[in-house]
Design a protein around this motif. Structure first.
Motif, short mmCIF file in Angstrom:
data_model
loop_
_atom_site.label_atom_id
_atom_site.label_comp_id
_atom_site.label_asym_id
_atom_site.label_seq_id
_atom_site.Cartn_x
_atom_site.Cartn_y
_atom_site.Cartn_z
N ALA A 156 0.83 -1.20 0.00
CA ALA A 156 0.00 0.00 0.00
C ALA A 156 0.86 1.25 0.00
CB ALA A 156 -0.94 -0.01 1.20
N TYR A 157 1.95 1.23 0.75
CA TYR A 157 2.87 2.37 0.78
C TYR A 157 3.52 2.56 -0.58
CZ TYR A 157 6.98 5.17 1.72
OH TYR A 157 7.94 6.14 1.68
N LEU A 158 4.00 1.47 -1.16
CA LEU A 158 4.67 1.58 -2.45
C LEU A 158 3.71 2.02 -3.55
CD1 LEU A 158 6.96 -1.57 -2.32
CD2 LEU A 158 7.62 0.83 -2.02
N ASP A 159 2.45 1.66 -3.45
CA ASP A 159 1.45 2.09 -4.43
C ASP A 159 1.23 3.59 -4.38
OD1 ASP A 159 1.17 -0.50 -5.29
OD2 ASP A 159 -0.69 -0.86 -4.19
N GLN A 160 1.48 4.20 -3.21
CA GLN A 160 1.28 5.63 -3.05
C GLN A 160 2.50 6.45 -3.46
OE1 GLN A 160 0.24 6.21 1.01
NE2 GLN A 160 -1.76 5.27 0.81
N VAL A 161 3.66 5.83 -3.44
CA VAL A 161 4.92 6.52 -3.75
C VAL A 161 5.13 6.53 -5.26
CG1 VAL A 161 7.42 6.45 -3.47
CG2 VAL A 161 5.95 5.86 -1.56
N VAL A 162 5.39 7.67 -5.79
CA VAL A 162 5.69 7.78 -7.22
C VAL A 162 7.20 7.68 -7.39
CG1 VAL A 162 5.56 9.25 -9.25
CG2 VAL A 162 3.69 9.24 -7.58
N ILE A 163 7.62 6.73 -8.16
CA ILE A 163 9.07 6.50 -8.36
C ILE A 163 9.50 7.15 -9.66
CG2 ILE A 163 10.87 4.78 -8.65
CD1 ILE A 163 9.23 2.93 -6.88
#
Length: 54
Positions: free
Chosen positions: A47-54
């Motif tokens: 869920a955290y990684l889905d929110q972070v734009v890389i």
């Protein structure tokens, strides 16, 4: 406790490998945690990684 007290490990390397496997394969992926809103650590991380734009 769930893993360690149920087994006897012949040496440190075996214990390390089996505990790593337990944590990565079961504990972080399948076991829910009430402190995480009854979600798995893996679900929280995703869920955290889905929110972070890389």
């Amino acid at each position: 406790k769930e893993e360690v007290y149920q087994k006897n490990y012949p040496d440190f390397d075996t214990a390390y490998r089996e505990l790593f496997q337990y944590i990565e394969a079961f504990y972080n992926r399948k076991r829910i945690h009430s402190a995480l809103g009854n979600r798995t650590p893996l679900a929280i991380e995703q869920a955290y990684l889905d929110q972070v734009v890389i």
